[in-house]
Design a protein around this motif. Structure first.
Motif, PDB file in Angstrom:
ATOM      1  N   GLY A 170       3.777   7.682   3.850  1.00 47.92           N
ATOM      2  CA  GLY A 170       4.799   7.577   2.818  1.00 47.92           C
ATOM      3  C   GLY A 170       6.057   8.322   3.214  1.00 47.92           C
ATOM      4  O   GLY A 170       6.052   9.156   4.122  1.00 47.92           O
ATOM      5  N   VAL A 171       7.136   8.007   2.518  1.00 47.09           N
ATOM      6  CA  VAL A 171       8.433   8.581   2.830  1.00 47.09           C
ATOM      7  C   VAL A 171       9.130   8.934   1.527  1.00 47.09           C
ATOM      8  O   VAL A 171       9.129   8.137   0.587  1.00 47.09           O
ATOM      9  CB  VAL A 171       9.264   7.564   3.639  1.00 47.09           C
ATOM     10  CG1 VAL A 171      10.727   7.806   3.513  1.00 47.09           C
ATOM     11  CG2 VAL A 171       8.868   7.570   5.076  1.00 47.09           C
ATOM     12  N   GLU A 172       9.689  10.101   1.476  1.00 45.03           N
ATOM     13  CA  GLU A 172      10.458  10.519   0.313  1.00 45.03           C
ATOM     14  C   GLU A 172      11.873   9.976   0.420  1.00 45.03           C
ATOM     15  O   GLU A 172      12.431   9.894   1.517  1.00 45.03           O
ATOM     16  CB  GLU A 172      10.491  12.054   0.227  1.00 45.03           C
ATOM     17  CG  GLU A 172       9.137  12.691   0.043  1.00 45.03           C
ATOM     18  CD  GLU A 172       8.500  12.319  -1.290  1.00 45.03           C
ATOM     19  OE1 GLU A 172       9.233  12.203  -2.289  1.00 45.03           O
ATOM     20  OE2 GLU A 172       7.268  12.147  -1.318  1.00 45.03           O
ATOM     21  N   ASP A 173      12.454   9.638  -0.724  1.00 41.67           N
ATOM     22  CA  ASP A 173      13.820   9.129  -0.739  1.00 41.67           C
ATOM     23  C   ASP A 173      14.796  10.153  -0.164  1.00 41.67           C
ATOM     24  O   ASP A 173      15.766   9.786   0.505  1.00 41.67           O
ATOM     25  CB  ASP A 173      14.239   8.769  -2.166  1.00 41.67           C
ATOM     26  CG  ASP A 173      13.461   7.577  -2.721  1.00 41.67           C
ATOM     27  OD1 ASP A 173      12.692   6.948  -1.954  1.00 41.67           O
ATOM     28  OD2 ASP A 173      13.632   7.269  -3.909  1.00 41.67           O
ATOM     29  N   LYS A 211       4.688  -0.966  -1.164  1.00 41.61           N
ATOM     30  CA  LYS A 211       3.231  -0.800  -1.161  1.00 41.61           C
ATOM     31  C   LYS A 211       2.663  -1.572   0.018  1.00 41.61           C
ATOM     32  O   LYS A 211       3.183  -2.615   0.404  1.00 41.61           O
ATOM     33  CB  LYS A 211       2.641  -1.327  -2.460  1.00 41.61           C
ATOM     34  CG  LYS A 211       3.230  -0.639  -3.657  1.00 41.61           C
ATOM     35  CD  LYS A 211       2.263  -0.608  -4.774  1.00 41.61           C
ATOM     36  CE  LYS A 211       2.980   0.034  -5.882  1.00 41.61           C
ATOM     37  NZ  LYS A 211       2.708   0.785  -6.769  1.00 41.61           N
ATOM     38  N   GLU A 212       1.579  -1.058   0.542  1.00 38.27           N
ATOM     39  CA  GLU A 212       0.933  -1.711   1.676  1.00 38.27           C
ATOM     40  C   GLU A 212       0.256  -2.985   1.200  1.00 38.27           C
ATOM     41  O   GLU A 212      -0.381  -3.012   0.148  1.00 38.27           O
ATOM     42  CB  GLU A 212      -0.090  -0.774   2.306  1.00 38.27           C
ATOM     43  CG  GLU A 212      -0.629  -1.289   3.614  1.00 38.27           C
ATOM     44  CD  GLU A 212      -1.513  -0.268   4.294  1.00 38.27           C
ATOM     45  OE1 GLU A 212      -2.437  -0.709   4.990  1.00 38.27           O
ATOM     46  OE2 GLU A 212      -1.298   0.933   4.119  1.00 38.27           O
ATOM     47  N   MET A 213       0.409  -4.035   1.970  1.00 43.29           N
ATOM     48  CA  MET A 213      -0.203  -5.314   1.635  1.00 43.29           C
ATOM     49  C   MET A 213      -1.712  -5.215   1.821  1.00 43.29           C
ATOM     50  O   MET A 213      -2.185  -4.664   2.816  1.00 43.29           O
ATOM     51  CB  MET A 213       0.333  -6.424   2.540  1.00 43.29           C
ATOM     52  CG  MET A 213       1.799  -6.719   2.353  1.00 43.29           C
ATOM     53  SD  MET A 213       2.127  -7.568   0.819  1.00 43.29           S
ATOM     54  CE  MET A 213       1.337  -9.114   1.115  1.00 43.29           C
ATOM     55  N   MET A 222      11.015   3.143   8.064  1.00 47.34           N
ATOM     56  CA  MET A 222      10.360   4.442   8.215  1.00 47.34           C
ATOM     57  C   MET A 222       8.876   4.343   7.873  1.00 47.34           C
ATOM     58  O   MET A 222       8.041   4.982   8.506  1.00 47.34           O
ATOM     59  CB  MET A 222      11.040   5.481   7.325  1.00 47.34           C
ATOM     60  CG  MET A 222      10.446   6.855   7.427  1.00 47.34           C
ATOM     61  SD  MET A 222      10.668   7.629   9.021  1.00 47.34           S
ATOM     62  CE  MET A 222      12.216   8.444   8.734  1.00 47.34           C
ATOM     63  N   LEU A 223       8.538   3.518   6.888  1.00 44.27           N
ATOM     64  CA  LEU A 223       7.131   3.349   6.520  1.00 44.27           C
ATOM     65  C   LEU A 223       6.334   2.654   7.625  1.00 44.27           C
ATOM     66  O   LEU A 223       5.125   2.833   7.717  1.00 44.27           O
ATOM     67  CB  LEU A 223       7.016   2.561   5.219  1.00 44.27           C
ATOM     68  CG  LEU A 223       7.368   3.359   3.963  1.00 44.27           C
ATOM     69  CD1 LEU A 223       7.451   2.432   2.763  1.00 44.27           C
ATOM     70  CD2 LEU A 223       6.367   4.459   3.719  1.00 44.27           C
ATOM     71  N   ALA A 224       7.002   1.882   8.457  1.00 47.35           N
ATOM     72  CA  ALA A 224       6.314   1.264   9.594  1.00 47.35           C
ATOM     73  C   ALA A 224       5.886   2.324  10.600  1.00 47.35           C
ATOM     74  O   ALA A 224       4.888   2.166  11.298  1.00 47.35           O
ATOM     75  CB  ALA A 224       7.210   0.238  10.264  1.00 47.35           C
ATOM     76  N   VAL A 225       6.618   3.429  10.658  1.00 46.60           N
ATOM     77  CA  VAL A 225       6.309   4.515  11.583  1.00 46.60           C
ATOM     78  C   VAL A 225       5.400   5.548  10.928  1.00 46.60           C
ATOM     79  O   VAL A 225       4.491   6.080  11.550  1.00 46.60           O
ATOM     80  CB  VAL A 225       7.617   5.195  12.056  1.00 46.60           C
ATOM     81  CG1 VAL A 225       7.335   6.390  12.932  1.00 46.60           C
ATOM     82  CG2 VAL A 225       8.482   4.207  12.786  1.00 46.60           C
ATOM     83  N   ASN A 226       5.645   5.823   9.649  1.00 48.04           N
ATOM     84  CA  ASN A 226       4.906   6.856   8.922  1.00 48.04           C
ATOM     85  C   ASN A 226       4.166   6.203   7.755  1.00 48.04           C
ATOM     86  O   ASN A 226       4.733   5.999   6.699  1.00 48.04           O
ATOM     87  CB  ASN A 226       5.887   7.924   8.417  1.00 48.04           C
ATOM     88  CG  ASN A 226       5.194   9.060   7.725  1.00 48.04           C
ATOM     89  OD1 ASN A 226       3.974   9.110   7.664  1.00 48.04           O
ATOM     90  ND2 ASN A 226       5.974   9.973   7.187  1.00 48.04           N
ATOM     91  N   LYS A 227       2.912   5.884   7.947  1.00 49.26           N
ATOM     92  CA  LYS A 227       2.115   5.175   6.939  1.00 49.26           C
ATOM     93  C   LYS A 227       1.818   6.032   5.707  1.00 49.26           C
ATOM     94  O   LYS A 227       1.476   5.508   4.663  1.00 49.26           O
ATOM     95  CB  LYS A 227       0.787   4.704   7.544  1.00 49.26           C
ATOM     96  CG  LYS A 227       0.928   3.781   8.714  1.00 49.26           C
ATOM     97  CD  LYS A 227       1.257   2.398   8.274  1.00 49.26           C
ATOM     98  CE  LYS A 227       1.233   1.479   9.483  1.00 49.26           C
ATOM     99  NZ  LYS A 227       1.973   0.302   9.329  1.00 49.26           N
TER     100      LYS A 227
END
Length: 121
Positions: free
Chosen positions: A77-80, A108-110, A70-75
């Protein structure tokens, strides 16, 4: 006129301009494209398992992987809770996780490599 025998078939200009036949694709009923078919299948298998520590660990691993996808699509952030809701919907309620009962990994983003290049001597 010169008579020449070619060792292979001569290609005509018309044969180069033809369009190939379209490939029939299977219509998939996948609703969550960002997770992918493989993850949806794994979630379905986890939902079919009997309750126990092995199933709970598999669900935890799948939820972490879903969050990463999901983080690959939404940079931003994503809630649990979003992941838990998606799991609930994907399995028609067979996997239900209370928001406080499971903590997912914080990805975390590299950091990007600097533009510095080493000088050759």
């Amino acid at each position: 006129m010169l008579d020449v025998d070619f060792p292979c078939e001569v290609i005509s200009a018309e044969s180069l301009a033809t369009k190939p036949m379209p490939i029939e694709r299977e219509k998939s009923g996948i609703r969550y494209y960002h997770y992918g078919r493989s993850l949806v299948n794994m979630v379905e298998k986890a939902a079919e398992m009997e309750n126990g520590p092995e199933r709970d660990e598999l669900i935890h691993l799948l939820a972490n992987h879903m969050k990463k996808l999901m983080l690959a699509v939404n940079k931003d952030g994503v809630e649990d809770e979003k992941i838990f809701k998606d799991l609930y919907r994907m399995t028609d309620g067979r996997i239900s996780i209370e928001p406080g009962s499971m903590k997912l990994h914080e990805f975390k983003e590299m950091p990007q490599q600097g533009g510095k290049k080493k000088k050759k001597k």
